[in-house]
Design an enzyme around this catalytic site. Structure first.
Site, PDB file in Angstrom:
ATOM      1  N   HIS A   1     -11.498 -42.751   6.628  1.00  0.00           N
ATOM      2  CA  HIS A   1     -10.465 -44.030   6.526  1.00  0.00           C
ATOM      3  C   HIS A   1     -11.144 -45.307   6.422  1.00  0.00           C
ATOM      4  O   HIS A   1     -10.565 -46.286   5.667  1.00  0.00           O
ATOM      5  CB  HIS A   1      -9.545 -43.887   7.803  1.00  0.00           C
ATOM      6  CG  HIS A   1      -8.453 -43.119   7.587  1.00  0.00           C
ATOM      7  ND1 HIS A   1      -8.488 -41.593   7.302  1.00  0.00           N
ATOM      8  CD2 HIS A   1      -7.026 -43.103   7.479  1.00  0.00           C
ATOM      9  CE1 HIS A   1      -7.673 -41.024   7.482  1.00  0.00           C
ATOM     10  NE2 HIS A   1      -6.457 -41.968   7.559  1.00  0.00           N
TER      11      HIS A   1
ATOM     12  N   LYS B   1       1.643 -44.035  16.036  1.00  0.00           N
ATOM     13  CA  LYS B   1       0.945 -45.380  15.509  1.00  0.00           C
ATOM     14  C   LYS B   1       2.039 -45.931  14.482  1.00  0.00           C
ATOM     15  O   LYS B   1       2.410 -45.073  13.598  1.00  0.00           O
ATOM     16  CB  LYS B   1      -0.371 -45.127  14.798  1.00  0.00           C
ATOM     17  CG  LYS B   1      -1.494 -45.140  15.483  1.00  0.00           C
ATOM     18  CD  LYS B   1      -2.691 -45.294  14.713  1.00  0.00           C
ATOM     19  CE  LYS B   1      -3.836 -44.666  14.962  1.00  0.00           C
ATOM     20  NZ  LYS B   1      -4.852 -44.680  13.905  1.00  0.00           N
TER      21      LYS B   1
ATOM     22  N   HIS C   1      -2.298 -43.549  -0.330  1.00  0.00           N
ATOM     23  CA  HIS C   1      -3.257 -43.750   1.244  1.00  0.00           C
ATOM     24  C   HIS C   1      -4.330 -42.374   1.091  1.00  0.00           C
ATOM     25  O   HIS C   1      -5.464 -42.337   1.518  1.00  0.00           O
ATOM     26  CB  HIS C   1      -2.503 -43.528   2.206  1.00  0.00           C
ATOM     27  CG  HIS C   1      -3.120 -43.487   3.262  1.00  0.00           C
ATOM     28  ND1 HIS C   1      -4.164 -44.453   4.010  1.00  0.00           N
ATOM     29  CD2 HIS C   1      -3.147 -42.186   4.314  1.00  0.00           C
ATOM     30  CE1 HIS C   1      -4.148 -43.847   5.167  1.00  0.00           C
ATOM     31  NE2 HIS C   1      -3.849 -42.607   5.443  1.00  0.00           N
TER      32      HIS C   1
ATOM     33  N   ARG D   1      11.985 -55.263  22.696  1.00  0.00           N
ATOM     34  CA  ARG D   1      10.990 -54.446  23.491  1.00  0.00           C
ATOM     35  C   ARG D   1      11.083 -52.862  23.463  1.00  0.00           C
ATOM     36  O   ARG D   1      10.385 -52.152  24.076  1.00  0.00           O
ATOM     37  CB  ARG D   1      10.674 -54.979  24.867  1.00  0.00           C
ATOM     38  CG  ARG D   1      10.403 -56.355  25.125  1.00  0.00           C
ATOM     39  CD  ARG D   1       9.938 -56.665  26.416  1.00  0.00           C
ATOM     40  NE  ARG D   1       9.660 -58.130  26.480  1.00  0.00           N
ATOM     41  CZ  ARG D   1      10.717 -58.803  27.098  1.00  0.00           C
ATOM     42  NH1 ARG D   1      11.688 -58.411  27.635  1.00  0.00           N
ATOM     43  NH2 ARG D   1      10.481 -60.163  27.277  1.00  0.00           N
TER      44      ARG D   1
ATOM     45  N   ARG E   1      -9.382 -39.211  19.592  1.00  0.00           N
ATOM     46  CA  ARG E   1      -8.467 -39.540  18.327  1.00  0.00           C
ATOM     47  C   ARG E   1      -9.192 -40.045  17.237  1.00  0.00           C
ATOM     48  O   ARG E   1      -8.736 -40.136  16.102  1.00  0.00           O
ATOM     49  CB  ARG E   1      -7.256 -40.317  19.048  1.00  0.00           C
ATOM     50  CG  ARG E   1      -6.256 -40.723  17.792  1.00  0.00           C
ATOM     51  CD  ARG E   1      -4.868 -41.181  18.151  1.00  0.00           C
ATOM     52  NE  ARG E   1      -4.045 -41.209  17.148  1.00  0.00           N
ATOM     53  CZ  ARG E   1      -2.752 -41.645  17.349  1.00  0.00           C
ATOM     54  NH1 ARG E   1      -2.341 -41.987  18.396  1.00  0.00           N
ATOM     55  NH2 ARG E   1      -1.912 -41.598  16.267  1.00  0.00           N
TER      56      ARG E   1
ATOM     57  N   ASN F   1      -9.662 -40.427  12.052  1.00  0.00           N
ATOM     58  CA  ASN F   1      -9.743 -41.586  11.276  1.00  0.00           C
ATOM     59  C   ASN F   1     -11.066 -41.043  10.186  1.00  0.00           C
ATOM     60  O   ASN F   1     -11.323 -42.015   9.254  1.00  0.00           O
ATOM     61  CB  ASN F   1     -10.197 -42.938  11.830  1.00  0.00           C
ATOM     62  CG  ASN F   1      -8.955 -43.466  12.699  1.00  0.00           C
ATOM     63  OD1 ASN F   1      -7.938 -43.184  12.376  1.00  0.00           O
ATOM     64  ND2 ASN F   1      -9.502 -44.157  13.632  1.00  0.00           N
TER      65      ASN F   1
END
Ligand SMILES: NC(=O)c1ccc[n+]([C@@H]2O[C@H](COP(=O)([O-])OP(=O)(O)OC[C@H]3O[C@@H](n4cnc5c(N)ncnc54)[C@H](O)[C@@H]3O)[C@@H](O)[C@H]2O)c1
Length: 377
Positions: A253, A148, A272, A126, A246, A250
């Site tokens: 993307h 992330k 990417h 964990r 946030r 993106n």
């Protein structure tokens, strides 16, 4: 070696507080820094094959000088390997070598290593300690920041993931000296993205200095990197879980990921950052339609800057071995699958102008089709 520390950022995200250090030849500090933060002696270095040739032995030496028992896992980067099988290989090594809650994973590589090692660190017991040592421009200014972590699963990019922060992050620009031009430019694409969504000044700086930045002039590059790092943290702070601002990071993307996936997640056609470049051109096209603009100013601005950095602005289907109509249809299929996952909304970040953007949840499907018709040729 001459160690230079250029800048330090104190980051507070979720319940984590940690330091990011930007410098040159700073990795020799990593052993001592870790020693100050854990009593456990086990360290697993998860490292990119290429980078390992020059730094694995020095790193092992640095950790053993600080009393650590060091293990390592060599890993061939590339998006096709950011998967569960590779994660399981690492879990096995952690288990066999009695890694504990206060043991540490060090991710040394590009975004693929950081995402995968970060995912493993976030899930094993964990959550065990994680240190990022990013070695590509993309990883330095984007993927190692903001927490992330993820694996690709089947046809979905970053399908299985988490939010997890390191105990510190060492951004050592020395690594950029060996980075191939193509990967370097893919990193610049993310800096351009940051400029388009929120910083007109950074956009002008990038527009005015392409040759120095492409030649990796250190001072120019650092200005661009700080710009991107600060924009990233501005958007991530108070919104780690992507409920609001946030999301703007993106930009490009959604369309770009679909192109990346459909042109080969296993046999990589686009980096990417190149996918993001293509996605941004598509998003600029959607913006023109959505705001009923009668000129191509925003599209032209995108294409001009991307061309300056030798980044793709369209997909030449035939040249890369794809049938245009089929490729467009497959990309659209992925976008519609995405729509189902997002409460049946087609959510896009659109530029209002260079340096300013907003989130829209009601983009008509045919605008997306038109954008792909434009980008995929
Ligand atoms: N977590 C996030 O927020 C986030 C953000 C952006 C991108 N990403 C992910 O990052 C990945 C892309 O990252 P990337 O572009 O760094 O790719 P990558 O990790 O595959 O690295 C690209 C290539 O550079 C090589 N390399 C790495 N460091 C080098 C060095 N110093 N010198 C020479 N070669 C070097 C690698 O071996 C690889 O061939 C994608 O999987 C993407 O989804 C994640």
């Amino acid at each position: 070696m001459n160690t230079k520390v250029y800048k330090k950022y104190d980051v507070a995200l979720d319940n984590s507080k940690y330091e990011i250090i930007v410098g040159k030849n700073i990795i020799e500090n990593v052993g001592q820094m870790l020693r100050e933060r854990t009593k456990d002696n086990r360290v697993m270095i998860i490292i990119d094959n290429f980078v390992s040739k020059s730094v694995l032995n020095p790193l092992i030496e640095i950790f053993s000088q600080n009393g650590f028992q060091t293990f390592f896992h060599l890993f061939e980067s590339g998006k096709q390997n950011k998967n569960f099988n590779e994660a399981i290989n690492i879990y096995e090594k952690l288990e066999q070598n009695n890694f504990a809650r206060d043991s540490t994973i060090i991710a040394v590589g590009g975004g693929v290593i950081g995402d995968l090692a970060g995912f493993v660190a976030s899930t094993y017991l964990r959550g065990i300690n994680l240190i990022h040592i990013p070695t590509t421009l993309t990883a330095m200014i984007d993927s190692s920041l903001g927490g992330k972590v993820a694996l690709n699963f089947q046809l979905t990019v970053n399908a299985i993931g988490n939010y997890y922060h390191p105990i510190f992050n060492l951004i050592d620009i020395q690594f950029l000296e060996s980075l191939p031009d193509r990967d370097y430019k893919a990193g610049i694409s993310e800096i351009i993205k940051c400029a388009i969504i929120s910083d007109k000044k950074l956009f002008s700086f990038l527009s005015e200095n392409p040759s120095q930045i492409l030649n990796r002039n250190e001072n120019m590059l650092l200005v661009a990197m700080y710009g991107a790092i600060e924009i990233k943290f501005f958007h991530v702070s108070d919104d780690v879980k992507e409920q609001g601002k946030r999301l703007k990071l993106n930009y490009g993307h959604t369309l770009g990921h679909a192109i990346e996936t459909c042109t080969g997640i296993f046999e990589e056609t686009y980096r990417h950052g190149e996918g993001v470049a293509l996605g941004m051109v598509g998003a600029a096209h959607i913006a023109r339609d959505y705001f009923s603009s009668d000129n191509n100013e925003i599209i032209d601005a995108h294409e001009e800057i991307l061309k300056k950095y030798d980044l793709p602005i369209c997909v030449a289907s035939k040249e890369i071995g794809f049938e245009r109509e089929k490729l467009i249809a497959e990309c659209l299929k992925i976008i519609l699958k995405d729509k189902k996952r997002k409460e049946h909304m087609l959510r896009f970040i659109l530029p209002l102008e260079i340096g300013n953007s907003a989130i829209f949840n009601d983009i008509p499907e045919d605008y997306i089709q038109k954008a792909y018709n434009y980008v995929i040729r």
